[in-house]
Design a protein around this motif. Sequence first.
Motif, short mmCIF file in Angstrom:
data_model
loop_
_atom_site.label_atom_id
_atom_site.label_comp_id
_atom_site.label_asym_id
_atom_site.label_seq_id
_atom_site.Cartn_x
_atom_site.Cartn_y
_atom_site.Cartn_z
N LEU A 171 3.76 9.00 11.17
CA LEU A 171 3.17 9.62 12.32
C LEU A 171 1.80 9.40 12.47
O LEU A 171 0.92 8.91 13.52
CB LEU A 171 3.70 11.36 12.24
CG LEU A 171 2.89 12.02 13.77
CD1 LEU A 171 3.33 11.49 14.85
CD2 LEU A 171 3.00 13.34 13.35
N TYR A 172 0.88 9.85 11.63
CA TYR A 172 -0.45 9.36 11.27
C TYR A 172 -0.73 8.00 11.80
O TYR A 172 -1.53 7.71 12.65
CB TYR A 172 -1.11 9.89 10.12
CG TYR A 172 -2.55 9.75 10.06
CD1 TYR A 172 -3.64 10.61 10.37
CD2 TYR A 172 -3.24 8.49 9.67
CE1 TYR A 172 -4.69 10.65 10.24
CE2 TYR A 172 -4.66 8.18 9.51
CZ TYR A 172 -5.54 9.28 9.93
OH TYR A 172 -6.71 8.95 9.83
N ASN A 173 -0.18 7.05 11.08
CA ASN A 173 -0.54 5.57 11.40
C ASN A 173 -0.32 5.30 12.80
O ASN A 173 -0.93 4.49 13.53
CB ASN A 173 0.41 4.83 10.42
CG ASN A 173 -0.26 4.67 9.17
OD1 ASN A 173 -1.31 5.14 8.76
ND2 ASN A 173 0.48 4.13 8.25
N SER A 174 1.01 5.83 13.49
CA SER A 174 1.19 5.42 14.73
C SER A 174 0.18 5.85 15.74
O SER A 174 0.18 5.08 16.56
CB SER A 174 2.73 6.01 14.82
OG SER A 174 2.65 7.37 15.05
N ASN B 107 -4.16 13.86 5.08
CA ASN B 107 -4.38 12.44 4.09
C ASN B 107 -5.31 12.77 3.23
O ASN B 107 -6.00 13.89 3.11
CB ASN B 107 -4.46 11.28 4.94
CG ASN B 107 -5.68 11.20 5.76
OD1 ASN B 107 -6.74 12.17 5.45
ND2 ASN B 107 -5.88 10.36 6.50
N ASN B 108 -5.70 11.65 2.21
CA ASN B 108 -6.94 11.96 1.41
C ASN B 108 -8.20 12.24 1.76
O ASN B 108 -8.82 13.08 1.30
CB ASN B 108 -6.91 10.62 0.50
CG ASN B 108 -5.72 10.32 -0.34
OD1 ASN B 108 -4.88 11.33 -0.74
ND2 ASN B 108 -5.30 9.20 -0.69
N GLU B 109 -8.36 11.87 3.17
CA GLU B 109 -9.78 12.34 3.58
C GLU B 109 -9.60 13.71 4.36
O GLU B 109 -10.71 13.79 5.17
CB GLU B 109 -10.14 11.00 4.56
CG GLU B 109 -10.13 9.66 3.85
CD GLU B 109 -10.52 8.79 4.79
OE1 GLU B 109 -10.40 8.89 5.97
OE2 GLU B 109 -10.91 7.64 4.08
N GLU C 261 1.02 -1.17 -0.15
CA GLU C 261 -0.06 0.02 0.09
C GLU C 261 0.87 1.25 -0.09
O GLU C 261 0.41 2.23 0.54
CB GLU C 261 -0.75 -0.11 1.21
CG GLU C 261 -2.08 -1.17 1.07
CD GLU C 261 -2.90 -1.16 2.49
OE1 GLU C 261 -2.79 -0.19 3.22
OE2 GLU C 261 -3.78 -2.09 2.43
N GLN C 262 1.87 1.08 -0.53
CA GLN C 262 3.04 2.06 -0.63
C GLN C 262 3.53 2.72 0.48
O GLN C 262 4.02 3.99 0.58
CB GLN C 262 2.29 3.57 -1.45
CG GLN C 262 2.21 3.23 -2.95
CD GLN C 262 3.43 2.81 -3.71
OE1 GLN C 262 4.53 3.51 -3.80
NE2 GLN C 262 3.79 1.67 -4.28
N GLU C 263 3.63 1.83 1.70
CA GLU C 263 4.34 2.01 2.89
C GLU C 263 5.80 2.34 2.74
O GLU C 263 6.27 1.46 2.22
CB GLU C 263 3.72 1.08 3.98
CG GLU C 263 2.43 0.66 4.14
CD GLU C 263 2.09 -0.58 3.38
OE1 GLU C 263 2.56 -0.60 2.28
OE2 GLU C 263 1.58 -1.55 3.97
N ARG D 10 -2.69 6.33 0.99
CA ARG D 10 -3.81 7.05 1.39
C ARG D 10 -3.35 8.47 2.01
O ARG D 10 -4.02 9.28 2.38
CB ARG D 10 -4.57 6.24 2.68
CG ARG D 10 -5.03 5.09 2.11
CD ARG D 10 -5.71 4.39 3.42
NE ARG D 10 -6.46 3.23 2.93
CZ ARG D 10 -5.90 2.06 3.00
NH1 ARG D 10 -4.74 1.91 3.19
NH2 ARG D 10 -6.63 1.15 2.44
N ARG D 11 -2.03 8.87 1.67
CA ARG D 11 -1.40 9.79 2.12
C ARG D 11 -1.33 10.08 3.46
O ARG D 11 -1.24 11.16 4.10
CB ARG D 11 -2.04 11.18 1.46
CG ARG D 11 -1.84 11.55 0.01
CD ARG D 11 -2.45 12.82 -0.64
NE ARG D 11 -1.56 13.82 -0.05
CZ ARG D 11 -1.70 15.06 0.45
NH1 ARG D 11 -3.02 15.11 0.65
NH2 ARG D 11 -0.83 15.83 0.86
N ASN D 12 -1.32 8.85 4.23
CA ASN D 12 -0.97 8.72 5.55
C ASN D 12 0.51 8.78 5.81
O ASN D 12 1.21 8.09 5.14
CB ASN D 12 -1.55 7.62 6.18
CG ASN D 12 -3.19 7.69 6.23
OD1 ASN D 12 -3.71 8.53 6.22
ND2 ASN D 12 -3.86 6.36 6.15
#
Length: 636
Positions: A548-551, A580-582, A497-499, A543-545
Amino acid sequence: MASKTHLEDVDVSWYASIVHNCIQEDKLSKLRGTLKKFSKEQRKRVVTYKINGNAPLFMACLQGKVHIGNYLLDECLADVEQKGIYEVEEDRSRHQVTPLWCAAVANRLEVVKSLVQHGAHINSTSDTDSTPVRSACYMTNISVVKYLVDHGADIHKPNINGGTCLINSVQSSELCLFLIKKGADVNARDNSGNLALHYAIREGRLETVELLLKHGSDYRARNDFCDDSLQTAALRGFGNIVDFIIEHTVQDLVSMIHAYELLGANYVDEKHDIAGGLAMWKKAMALRISDPRNIILKALPTTSQIAYDNATEPQSFEELEEKVIDPDSVYMQALLIRERILGPNHKDTTFGLMYRGAVYADTHRYQRCVDLWKYAFQLRHKKVEALNHECLFTVQALVKLFWEMQLELESGATDERVRFGDALEVFDLLIQHIRSGVPKMEDEPVSHQTADDFQLLMQLSLHLIHLLARLEVPPEEKLPFKRLVHELVLQDPRGTEQESLLHLAVDPKISLTSEEFYSAFPALSVVQVLIECGANVNAVDQRRNTALYNSVKFLTYTELHDEGILYCLLNHGAHADMCNNEGHSALDLLKSHGYPICPMEYLSLKCFAARVIKKHKIPYEEEVPVTLLPFIAIHG
């Protein structure tokens, strides 16, 4: 009256379930009574309906209920070609096949006859392109095979792997003889270059081997691994077949010598028969010196290999006795023989290394295992194939072994330490595989399996970073490690997922666990090393996360706050207000979760200005320096 009976769509599934129950209970009269009020076309709708992937005719054929099958075909217009799901008992794989294919495999001869008489396509194939007759051969359903062949079945058509009817029949010499008399090609090859002879030898079918050779099978034919019939028999440990081939075919002396040497290696490793193995090696040695004027010496390497404990092969009976003084020395001889005869790229060469290493690991002789597995990885790596599955398996085994050793050392269960140089060497090879496996922009879209394999390489690299950062060595010895991490970071590999690597470093799902050891993620030390070596803390996934956002989203307060991951990311420039995208940001999550953090400590005036611009949709492209455009864009 029957033709006027109305069948609602909602009722089809209900009546179909009744039909299925009647088949299970073998109650044809009940089935007739249930459907007699409907026209044939209405019955067809009912018996076309699938339950659990199968229509009634398929179920009747699988269970051998020919009377019910005939009723479904004659009175209900069941589709004789309607495919269903056949589950292979051995591996639980599921395949889309026709009723005829299913009946042929299930050895339902009367059903097969009925289906053929009702016009079933006799060469209909499964989703792996296997015909009914080919699959019946595999099950040794001889009467079914003979009936299908007598009614036009194609015995020459292979499946997607090139497997023929004859290849599928090697377990039965009677069936093979029938097919040969019907014109089966004894020298047809599958996609790996194997003849039916190779398969008969692998299964230890001496009677079939005799038959195939009698009818002209090419005993010199080599498959993709360069194995002919004699070498195949030796590798599989069938001494009786080795002797038969030598006695009934024309073989040169060197081939016979190699066969007995490989046979001895098999006896040692597979049959655990050291005495039998030594007897074969002595037999080979006797052949080498059988002509005193022309002694056949082994072509030995000029240097010894540490993986083999620096063992070397003997050139005489006296040396043989000296070099097999204990079981370990015998095991090393088996490995040396395989590499010399088969070469480093043969699957049996590296399989022998992996097997022997596993035996050492089971007895807690970890360094011997490391030496052998590392050498296997080096040999497989030389094939220079991106995402080579053998390499993936080997490096995964090594990483797990390293962590098992480390955790046992820390718990006091062992004194063996992971050698920093070993782990670093494996890390270096792993990075080379990542480099060769990075999808190029111009390449076609990669398959899911390829993407998953590549992400596994990334995860394994992080586990090695975690381990190497944990090992206690002088600071100057860590410099090569940091250089390799920097090289890895520069490649910027991405997951499914492009991580980025940093995204994966804060992902608890990549933790490496088993009953014996535990390499836990997220790992602050890995995050620190990646950032120190140049990782972009504001890299985004699809998702443009950000990491930091994921953590903030996925980690517990302890993982995020107490272990320092949150402040590590923020203190190294992670933008808490990146959207992010949202349109969501890590800052939003921090506020909603109630984390005790002061936003002003990590937001600059530039951040506030960019957020205002994006929030109020102020045109800015022509008003600000080009260098600021990406900065503004990430804030909304």
